[in-house]
Enzyme design. Structure first.
Site, PDB file in Angstrom:
ATOM      1  CD  GLU A 133      -9.656 -10.724  -1.688  1.00 54.00           C
ATOM      2  OE1 GLU A 133      -9.545  -9.973  -0.376  1.00 54.00           O
ATOM      3  OE2 GLU A 133     -10.058 -11.942  -1.012  1.00 54.00           O
ATOM      4  CE  LYS A 138      -4.295  -4.905  -8.442  1.00 55.02           C
ATOM      5  NZ  LYS A 138      -4.645  -5.172  -8.940  1.00 55.02           N
ATOM      6  CB  THR A 196      -3.358   0.162  -7.326  1.00 57.82           C
ATOM      7  OG1 THR A 196      -2.972   1.102  -6.691  1.00 57.82           O
ATOM      8  CG2 THR A 196      -1.789  -0.937  -7.077  1.00 57.82           C
ATOM      9  CG  ASP A 197      -2.109   4.821  -6.525  1.00 53.90           C
ATOM     10  OD1 ASP A 197      -2.026   4.504  -6.090  1.00 53.90           O
ATOM     11  OD2 ASP A 197      -2.592   6.769  -6.633  1.00 53.90           O
ATOM     12  CD  GLU A 198      -2.578   1.521  -2.807  1.00 48.21           C
ATOM     13  OE1 GLU A 198      -2.143   1.036  -0.815  1.00 48.21           O
ATOM     14  OE2 GLU A 198      -3.817   2.117  -1.451  1.00 48.21           O
ATOM     15  CE1 TYR A 240      -4.567  -3.892  -3.933  1.00 52.74           C
ATOM     16  CE2 TYR A 240      -3.580  -1.774  -3.546  1.00 52.74           C
ATOM     17  CZ  TYR A 240      -4.395  -3.242  -4.230  1.00 52.74           C
ATOM     18  OH  TYR A 240      -5.157  -2.125  -5.117  1.00 52.74           O
ATOM     19  CB  THR A 266     -14.726 -11.871  -1.829  1.00 46.23           C
ATOM     20  OG1 THR A 266     -14.917 -10.853  -2.397  1.00 46.23           O
ATOM     21  CG2 THR A 266     -13.595 -12.679  -2.945  1.00 46.23           C
TER      22      THR A 266
END
Ligand code: NAD
Ligand code: DAU
Length: 361
Positions: free
Chosen positions: A92, A169, A140-142, A165, A42
């Site tokens: 992404e 995840k 991810t920590d998000e 996002y 991408t």
């Protein structure tokens, strides 16, 4: 898991920022590992990241161009190759893009992960369910949402994602855990904080600011710039993933973080001062512009990495103050790379999405 000769690793998303660093690191330091890099290329993937080393390691490195959403191509790949380990980076990854166009995040991050789990499970069953197979899901920590002034994310912090996002995840993490619990697939999830270092696409804060300073462009800081991120040098993240695949326990989650918390404005000011010194200039701080905040902007991320430290013996090797200088130098010395990744789609996306970004001071 004990290290034995000739392990074959499938790395998805290996032409992106962290995947590139991970593969380059493995080829250089793990002579018994061979790597298949599977990537859709991408806007964020760049195959020329391996131009200088692919011929040196051609017996241990193969690139396959393909999309994790494509069950047929993934099935063919698993028919051709017997993987001992899957390290799943492909995603992404940019929060701002997930706000302006969430659909591809669900397609790639959720459906693509599902396809990869299905193919891995099928092959694992066919091979007699080897106990030392590993599916490492790089997350991810998000997924944990936002912290206030105090506290840290642990592996048991409830999921509370804020952006499309992080929601995508989070969903993919749940699928990975479900495939472990329901079908026994030996999977591990890692949740890491913000990375920085070489080969990071210049839409993310640190490379964007470095390049804008170089080109004397405005430096956009969202909101009041007080949002805090916990920064980890990408090489430390790659080492942590290697540690997890060699010593991690299947079914577990490991949080990975650098313990280097900074408000965004301090990062931007530090980069201004470093670049002024490097370029023999002054007053880059005058380029700072406080702009409209990111919707749903998480206030603070901070990782408690004591589990991976105490149980697996991993700790970051690099200090932020030194690794950030390495990173600045890498961008200053690799302007050809920057020009090549910024041509085409990226320029178009920036013009479309950021052209009306208003200054709020
Ligand atoms: P990146 O955007 O730089 O790279 C993503 C790579 O995935 C690119 O090479 C892209 O071509 C490939 N890709 C995208 N869609 C694909 C598809 N459908 N099929 C196959 N390949 C596809 O991302 P990154 O920063 O290197 O992040 C890698 C992973 O690590 C992501 O899963 C991300 O969520 C996670 N992560 C990133 C950070 C960070 O700070 N960058 C921190 C924690 C976790
Ligand atoms: O925490 C891990 C996550 O870190 C990863 O999962 C993501 O893939 C990765 O992109 C990163 O997400 P962030 O949103 O934290 O990174 P970004 O570089 O986009 O932004 C870092 C901080 O800087 C954030 O608080 C938003 C702010 N920012 C960002 C940009 C691009 C600005 O102030 N101005 C900007 O122009």
């Amino acid at each position: 898991m004990e290290e034995k000769n000739n392990k074959k690793i499938l790395v998805t998303g290996g032409a992106g920022f962290i995947g590139t660093n991970f593969i380059r690191n493995i080829l250089k330091t793990k002579p018994f590992f061979s790597v298949v890099n599977f990537d859709a290329l991408t806007y964020a993937g760049n195959i020329s990241n391996f131009a200088d080393i692919s011929s040196i390691y051609d017996e241990r490195y193969r690139f396959v161009h393909g999309d994790i959403r494509d069950a047929a191509i993934i099935g063919k790949l698993f028919d051709e190759e017997d993987f001992d380990i899957v390290v799943h980076f492909a995603a992404e990854s940019h929060v701002d893009r997930s706000i302006s166009g969430p659909e591809v995040f669900i397609d790639t991050n959720v459906n693509g992960t599902f396809r990869l789990l299905e193919a891995s499970l099928k092959k694992w069953n066919m091979n007699g369910k080897p106990d030392d197979f590993r599916f490492i899901h790089v997350s991810t920590d998000e997924v944990y949402g936002s912290l206030g002034d105090t506290g840290y994310f642990t592996e048991t912090t409830p999921y509370d994602p804020s952006s499309p996002y992080s929601a995508s995840k989070a969903a993919s993490d749940h699928f990975v855990k479900a495939y472990y619990r329901t079908f026994g697939l030996p999977a591990i999830v890692t949740n890491c904080s913000n990375n920085y270092g070489s080969f990071q696409f210049p839409e993310k804060l640190i490379p964007l600011i470095i390049l804008n300073i170089m080109e004397r462009k405005d430096l956009p800081v969202y909101g009041d710039g007080k949002n805090v991120r916990d920064w980890l040098y990408v090489i430390d993240h790659c080492d942590a993933i290697l540690t997890v695949l060699e010593k991690g326990k299947q079914g577990e989650t490991y949080n990975i973080g650098g313990g280097a918390e900074y408000p965004n404005i301090e990062i931007v000011e530090l980069l201004c001062d470093l670049m002024d010194k490097k370029l023999n200039r002054s007053a880059s701080r005058e380029l700072i512009r406080f702009v409209n905040d990111r919707p749903g902007h998480d206030m603070r991320y901070a990782i408690d990495a004591s589990k991976i430290k105490n149980e697996l013996g991993w700790s970051p090797r690099f200090r932020f103050e030194e690794a950030i200088i390495e990173t600045v130098d890498w961008y200053l010395n690799n302007t050809d790379w920057v020009d090549s990744v910024r041509s085409g789609e990226y320029r178009h996306w920036i013009e479309k999405n950021y052209s009306d970004r208003s200054v709020v001071e």
